[in-house]
Scaffold this motif. Structure first.
Motif, PDB file in Angstrom:
ATOM      1  N   GLY A  84      -3.696   1.128  -3.101  1.00  0.00           N
ATOM      2  CA  GLY A  84      -2.682   0.650  -4.041  1.00  0.00           C
ATOM      3  C   GLY A  84      -1.381   1.420  -3.955  1.00  0.00           C
ATOM      4  N   PRO A  85      -1.408   2.734  -4.156  1.00  0.00           N
ATOM      5  CA  PRO A  85      -0.175   3.516  -4.044  1.00  0.00           C
ATOM      6  C   PRO A  85       0.461   3.458  -2.646  1.00  0.00           C
ATOM      7  CG  PRO A  85      -1.844   4.750  -5.238  1.00  0.00           C
ATOM      8  CD  PRO A  85      -2.525   3.533  -4.697  1.00  0.00           C
ATOM      9  N   LEU A  86      -0.373   3.349  -1.616  1.00  0.00           N
ATOM     10  CA  LEU A  86       0.169   3.297  -0.248  1.00  0.00           C
ATOM     11  C   LEU A  86       1.010   2.043  -0.042  1.00  0.00           C
ATOM     12  CD1 LEU A  86      -2.943   4.505   1.784  1.00  0.00           C
ATOM     13  CD2 LEU A  86      -0.804   5.752   1.472  1.00  0.00           C
ATOM     14  N   TYR A  87       0.453   0.889  -0.373  1.00  0.00           N
ATOM     15  CA  TYR A  87       1.199  -0.356  -0.178  1.00  0.00           C
ATOM     16  C   TYR A  87       2.312  -0.521  -1.211  1.00  0.00           C
ATOM     17  CZ  TYR A  87      -1.052  -2.419   3.848  1.00  0.00           C
ATOM     18  OH  TYR A  87      -1.459  -2.682   5.136  1.00  0.00           O
ATOM     19  N   ALA A  88       2.119   0.010  -2.413  1.00  0.00           N
ATOM     20  CA  ALA A  88       3.183  -0.045  -3.408  1.00  0.00           C
ATOM     21  C   ALA A  88       4.407   0.730  -2.912  1.00  0.00           C
ATOM     22  CB  ALA A  88       2.693   0.528  -4.736  1.00  0.00           C
ATOM     23  N   THR A  89       4.177   1.928  -2.387  1.00  0.00           N
ATOM     24  CA  THR A  89       5.285   2.711  -1.834  1.00  0.00           C
ATOM     25  C   THR A  89       5.900   2.005  -0.636  1.00  0.00           C
ATOM     26  OG1 THR A  89       4.208   4.762  -2.538  1.00  0.00           O
ATOM     27  CG2 THR A  89       5.948   4.965  -0.900  1.00  0.00           C
ATOM     28  N   ALA A  90       5.051   1.405   0.198  1.00  0.00           N
ATOM     29  CA  ALA A  90       5.546   0.670   1.368  1.00  0.00           C
ATOM     30  C   ALA A  90       6.483  -0.450   0.951  1.00  0.00           C
ATOM     31  CB  ALA A  90       4.364   0.110   2.151  1.00  0.00           C
ATOM     32  N   PHE A  91       6.086  -1.218  -0.056  1.00  0.00           N
ATOM     33  CA  PHE A  91       6.911  -2.351  -0.480  1.00  0.00           C
ATOM     34  C   PHE A  91       8.164  -1.894  -1.232  1.00  0.00           C
ATOM     35  CE2 PHE A  91       2.717  -4.914  -0.533  1.00  0.00           C
ATOM     36  CZ  PHE A  91       2.835  -5.153   0.834  1.00  0.00           C
ATOM     37  N   ARG A  92       8.083  -0.767  -1.921  1.00  0.00           N
ATOM     38  CA  ARG A  92       9.295  -0.221  -2.549  1.00  0.00           C
ATOM     39  C   ARG A  92      10.312   0.185  -1.486  1.00  0.00           C
ATOM     40  NH1 ARG A  92       5.841   3.147  -5.810  1.00  0.00           N
ATOM     41  NH2 ARG A  92       5.308   2.085  -7.745  1.00  0.00           N
ATOM     42  N   ARG A  93       9.823   0.823  -0.423  1.00  0.00           N
ATOM     43  CA  ARG A  93      10.727   1.211   0.670  1.00  0.00           C
ATOM     44  C   ARG A  93      11.301  -0.032   1.353  1.00  0.00           C
ATOM     45  NH1 ARG A  93      10.491   4.514  -2.034  1.00  0.00           N
ATOM     46  NH2 ARG A  93       9.735   6.668  -1.872  1.00  0.00           N
ATOM     47  N   ALA A  94      10.487  -1.071   1.462  1.00  0.00           N
ATOM     48  CA  ALA A  94      10.968  -2.328   2.033  1.00  0.00           C
ATOM     49  C   ALA A  94      12.039  -2.944   1.143  1.00  0.00           C
ATOM     50  CB  ALA A  94       9.805  -3.298   2.225  1.00  0.00           C
ATOM     51  N   ALA A  95      11.863  -2.839  -0.174  1.00  0.00           N
ATOM     52  CA  ALA A  95      12.875  -3.345  -1.104  1.00  0.00           C
ATOM     53  C   ALA A  95      14.199  -2.609  -0.901  1.00  0.00           C
ATOM     54  CB  ALA A  95      12.393  -3.184  -2.550  1.00  0.00           C
ATOM     55  N   GLN A  96      14.117  -1.301  -0.704  1.00  0.00           N
ATOM     56  CA  GLN A  96      15.330  -0.521  -0.441  1.00  0.00           C
ATOM     57  C   GLN A  96      15.984  -0.950   0.873  1.00  0.00           C
ATOM     58  OE1 GLN A  96      13.913   3.524  -0.590  1.00  0.00           O
ATOM     59  NE2 GLN A  96      13.627   3.510  -2.809  1.00  0.00           N
ATOM     60  N   ALA A  97      15.155  -1.221   1.876  1.00  0.00           N
ATOM     61  CA  ALA A  97      15.681  -1.644   3.177  1.00  0.00           C
ATOM     62  C   ALA A  97      16.354  -3.012   3.088  1.00  0.00           C
ATOM     63  CB  ALA A  97      14.561  -1.686   4.211  1.00  0.00           C
ATOM     64  N   LEU A  98      15.890  -3.850   2.157  1.00  0.00           N
ATOM     65  CA  LEU A  98      16.439  -5.199   2.001  1.00  0.00           C
ATOM     66  C   LEU A  98      17.568  -5.269   0.977  1.00  0.00           C
ATOM     67  CD1 LEU A  98      13.163  -7.347   2.037  1.00  0.00           C
ATOM     68  CD2 LEU A  98      14.821  -7.072   3.874  1.00  0.00           C
ATOM     69  N   ALA A  99      17.898  -4.148   0.355  1.00  0.00           N
ATOM     70  CA  ALA A  99      18.948  -4.139  -0.664  1.00  0.00           C
ATOM     71  C   ALA A  99      20.261  -4.678  -0.074  1.00  0.00           C
ATOM     72  CB  ALA A  99      19.155  -2.730  -1.192  1.00  0.00           C
TER      73      ALA A  99
END
Length: 212
Positions: A84-99
């Motif tokens: 859970g925390p692994l993929y949550a962090t992954a998708f948060r970083r992806a959100a930053q990359a897509l900002a």
């Protein structure tokens, strides 16, 4: 253009959820050899939750980054285990990359894949060769960057990304686990494909089916 990108990302997560459902039992069987035999169930719960939350998004107003941020929160709320925390962090970083991104060209896509791998590495404090999902995600990110540099077309871009992930996951068979639950069995993990790496391939294939 942003609305189209949002719809594509939502369709991507729907495809991931469907693919994980198909492979759920197999992933849990892989996990049974070196872990708690629940990886398929865990991934299923996480992506079903993501799919449900994304169904509530206003696609006319949302941005691509909003999709990834919503996915991060939904996955974490549904999955309390380490995945859970692994993929949550992954998708948060992806959100930053897509900002600020309004479309999903290959440059943006490569940045998203790289951010997912970097997020998992950051949260899990792991590296390639530890016999984890990073052994699929990091080669995939490298392949995405190389395909982008070589100006590959979308189909070839995704073909190389998925092939790199598959090769990385297959390579875990000859590794001794250094991270995660499998590390508890050490040498007994030898000869088994890491379930996290296997599920990463499932995820990336599903991404490719929608985005290529």
């Amino acid at each position: 253009m942003s609305e189209n990108a949002v719809r594509r990302l939502i369709a991507m997560f729907e495809a991931i959820s469907a693919a994980v459902e198909t492979e759920k039992d197999h992933l849990s069987e892989l996990d049974g050899a070196i872990g708690d035999a629940d990886h398929g169930t865990t991934m299923s719960l996480g992506f079903l939750a993501v799919k449900a939350e994304l169904a509530k998004i206003d696609v006319d107003r949302a941005q691509p980054a909003d999709v990834m941020a919503t996915a991060a929160g939904a996955f974490l709320n549904a999955v309390g285990a380490s995945t859970g925390p692994l993929y949550a962090t992954a998708f948060r970083r992806a959100a930053q990359a897509l900002a600020g991104a309004n479309d999903l060209d290959l440059g943006t896509t490569a940045a998203m894949i790289d951010a997912i791998g970097s997020g998992i590495r950051e949260r899990g404090k792991g590296q390639r060769g530890d016999k984890t999902m990073l052994d699929a995600w990091l080669p995939a990110a490298d392949a995405a960057g190389a395909a982008l540099t070589d100006n590959k077309a979308s189909t070839e871009f995704w073909s190389e990304v998925v092939a790199a992930a598959e090769a990385g996951a297959n390579a875990t068979r000859s590794m001794v686990a250094a991270k995660g639950r499998a590390a508890r069995v050490r040498e007994r993990s030898l000869g088994h494909v890491d379930p996290g790496a296997a599920s990463a391939v499932v995820v990336l294939r599903a991404m490719a089916s929608v985005l290529s």
